[in-house]
Scaffold this motif. Structure first.
Motif, PDB file in Angstrom:
ATOM      1  N   LEU A  72      31.941  33.475  36.788  1.00 19.74           N
ATOM      2  CA  LEU A  72      31.476  34.800  37.182  1.00 19.74           C
ATOM      3  C   LEU A  72      31.164  34.828  38.676  1.00 19.74           C
ATOM      4  O   LEU A  72      31.564  35.763  39.390  1.00 19.74           O
ATOM      5  CB  LEU A  72      30.246  35.179  36.363  1.00 19.74           C
ATOM      6  CG  LEU A  72      29.742  36.601  36.470  1.00 19.74           C
ATOM      7  CD1 LEU A  72      30.794  37.578  35.969  1.00 19.74           C
ATOM      8  CD2 LEU A  72      28.458  36.767  35.675  1.00 19.74           C
ATOM      9  N   ARG A  73      30.495  33.788  39.162  1.00 19.65           N
ATOM     10  CA  ARG A  73      30.184  33.710  40.601  1.00 19.65           C
ATOM     11  C   ARG A  73      31.459  33.592  41.434  1.00 19.65           C
ATOM     12  O   ARG A  73      31.579  34.214  42.486  1.00 19.65           O
ATOM     13  CB  ARG A  73      29.258  32.528  40.878  1.00 19.65           C
ATOM     14  CG  ARG A  73      27.854  32.766  40.405  1.00 19.65           C
ATOM     15  CD  ARG A  73      26.963  31.580  40.668  1.00 19.65           C
ATOM     16  NE  ARG A  73      25.601  31.855  40.230  1.00 19.65           N
ATOM     17  CZ  ARG A  73      24.708  30.932  40.008  1.00 19.65           C
ATOM     18  NH1 ARG A  73      24.999  29.660  40.197  1.00 19.65           N
ATOM     19  NH2 ARG A  73      23.506  31.262  39.606  1.00 19.65           N
ATOM     20  N   ARG A  74      32.409  32.801  40.949  1.00 22.04           N
ATOM     21  CA  ARG A  74      33.679  32.670  41.669  1.00 22.04           C
ATOM     22  C   ARG A  74      34.422  34.006  41.708  1.00 22.04           C
ATOM     23  O   ARG A  74      35.034  34.353  42.712  1.00 22.04           O
ATOM     24  CB  ARG A  74      34.557  31.619  41.007  1.00 22.04           C
ATOM     25  CG  ARG A  74      34.080  30.209  41.239  1.00 22.04           C
ATOM     26  CD  ARG A  74      34.966  29.214  40.529  1.00 22.04           C
ATOM     27  NE  ARG A  74      34.448  27.858  40.695  1.00 22.04           N
ATOM     28  CZ  ARG A  74      34.878  26.816  40.034  1.00 22.04           C
ATOM     29  NH1 ARG A  74      35.846  26.941  39.135  1.00 22.04           N
ATOM     30  NH2 ARG A  74      34.349  25.632  40.240  1.00 22.04           N
ATOM     31  N   GLY A  75      34.380  34.725  40.604  1.00 23.88           N
ATOM     32  CA  GLY A  75      35.035  36.040  40.562  1.00 23.88           C
ATOM     33  C   GLY A  75      34.424  37.014  41.566  1.00 23.88           C
ATOM     34  O   GLY A  75      35.133  37.724  42.281  1.00 23.88           O
ATOM     35  N   PHE A  76      33.087  37.044  41.628  1.00 25.44           N
ATOM     36  CA  PHE A  76      32.422  37.901  42.605  1.00 25.44           C
ATOM     37  C   PHE A  76      32.750  37.468  44.031  1.00 25.44           C
ATOM     38  O   PHE A  76      32.978  38.308  44.911  1.00 25.44           O
ATOM     39  CB  PHE A  76      30.901  37.908  42.391  1.00 25.44           C
ATOM     40  CG  PHE A  76      30.457  38.832  41.302  1.00 25.44           C
ATOM     41  CD1 PHE A  76      30.674  40.190  41.393  1.00 25.44           C
ATOM     42  CD2 PHE A  76      29.819  38.335  40.182  1.00 25.44           C
ATOM     43  CE1 PHE A  76      30.261  41.048  40.393  1.00 25.44           C
ATOM     44  CE2 PHE A  76      29.412  39.168  39.173  1.00 25.44           C
ATOM     45  CZ  PHE A  76      29.628  40.537  39.266  1.00 25.44           C
ATOM     46  N   ALA A  77      32.765  36.158  44.265  1.00 23.85           N
ATOM     47  CA  ALA A  77      33.092  35.657  45.601  1.00 23.85           C
ATOM     48  C   ALA A  77      34.511  36.057  45.992  1.00 23.85           C
ATOM     49  O   ALA A  77      34.751  36.504  47.123  1.00 23.85           O
ATOM     50  CB  ALA A  77      32.929  34.143  45.657  1.00 23.85           C
ATOM     51  N   ALA A  78      35.452  35.916  45.067  1.00 28.05           N
ATOM     52  CA  ALA A  78      36.832  36.302  45.350  1.00 28.05           C
ATOM     53  C   ALA A  78      36.946  37.792  45.626  1.00 28.05           C
ATOM     54  O   ALA A  78      37.685  38.222  46.523  1.00 28.05           O
ATOM     55  CB  ALA A  78      37.738  35.912  44.185  1.00 28.05           C
ATOM     56  N   ALA A  79      36.213  38.590  44.875  1.00 26.01           N
ATOM     57  CA  ALA A  79      36.237  40.041  45.100  1.00 26.01           C
ATOM     58  C   ALA A  79      35.702  40.377  46.491  1.00 26.01           C
ATOM     59  O   ALA A  79      36.280  41.216  47.199  1.00 26.01           O
ATOM     60  CB  ALA A  79      35.416  40.751  44.028  1.00 26.01           C
ATOM     61  N   PHE A  80      34.608  39.736  46.896  1.00 19.63           N
ATOM     62  CA  PHE A  80      34.056  40.003  48.227  1.00 19.63           C
ATOM     63  C   PHE A  80      34.993  39.524  49.330  1.00 19.63           C
ATOM     64  O   PHE A  80      35.124  40.185  50.364  1.00 19.63           O
ATOM     65  CB  PHE A  80      32.669  39.372  48.382  1.00 19.63           C
ATOM     66  CG  PHE A  80      31.579  40.165  47.730  1.00 19.63           C
ATOM     67  CD1 PHE A  80      31.336  41.479  48.096  1.00 19.63           C
ATOM     68  CD2 PHE A  80      30.788  39.608  46.741  1.00 19.63           C
ATOM     69  CE1 PHE A  80      30.340  42.223  47.496  1.00 19.63           C
ATOM     70  CE2 PHE A  80      29.788  40.333  46.131  1.00 19.63           C
ATOM     71  CZ  PHE A  80      29.558  41.646  46.507  1.00 19.63           C
ATOM     72  N   VAL A  81      35.642  38.386  49.126  1.00 21.75           N
ATOM     73  CA  VAL A  81      36.613  37.907  50.110  1.00 21.75           C
ATOM     74  C   VAL A  81      37.766  38.905  50.214  1.00 21.75           C
ATOM     75  O   VAL A  81      38.212  39.254  51.311  1.00 21.75           O
ATOM     76  CB  VAL A  81      37.115  36.494  49.753  1.00 21.75           C
ATOM     77  CG1 VAL A  81      38.333  36.109  50.576  1.00 21.75           C
ATOM     78  CG2 VAL A  81      36.001  35.478  49.954  1.00 21.75           C
TER      79      VAL A  81
END
Length: 92
Positions: A72-81
């Motif tokens: 979930l954290r990786r998904g949010f990080a990818a979305a922000f990137v």
């Protein structure tokens, strides 16, 4: 509650949408408007209660699985990137 009172969309809804359900010869149109408003608020409460129950159960499922939290954290990080890259590459 204050946000809902100051929300112009909600006021417009009550002033434009609900009156069409009041008959032109209604003896007490204000009372009928209050009744319709209470029905709307009850339905909204039930929907928000459902959202809350779903969110609580989803939260419990995520917190019980450390791997899910990582993804979930990786998904949010990818979305922000992705959003940052889109913003950086925008041309006026």
């Amino acid at each position: 509650m204050l946000i809902n009172l100051l929300n112009p969309k909600l006021s417009l809804f009550f002033l434009t949408f609900l009156p069409q359900f009041i008959a032109p010869g209604e003896a007490q149109p204000a009372w009928r408007m209050v009744q319709l408003s209470l029905v709307f608020m009850a339905m909204t409460f039930v929907v928000f209660l459902g959202y809350g129950v779903f969110a609580a159960r989803f939260r419990d499922q995520v917190l019980q699985r450390p791997g899910a939290l990582v993804w979930l954290r990786r998904g949010f990080a990818a979305a922000f990137v992705g959003l940052g890259a889109k913003l950086a590459l925008m041309h006026r």
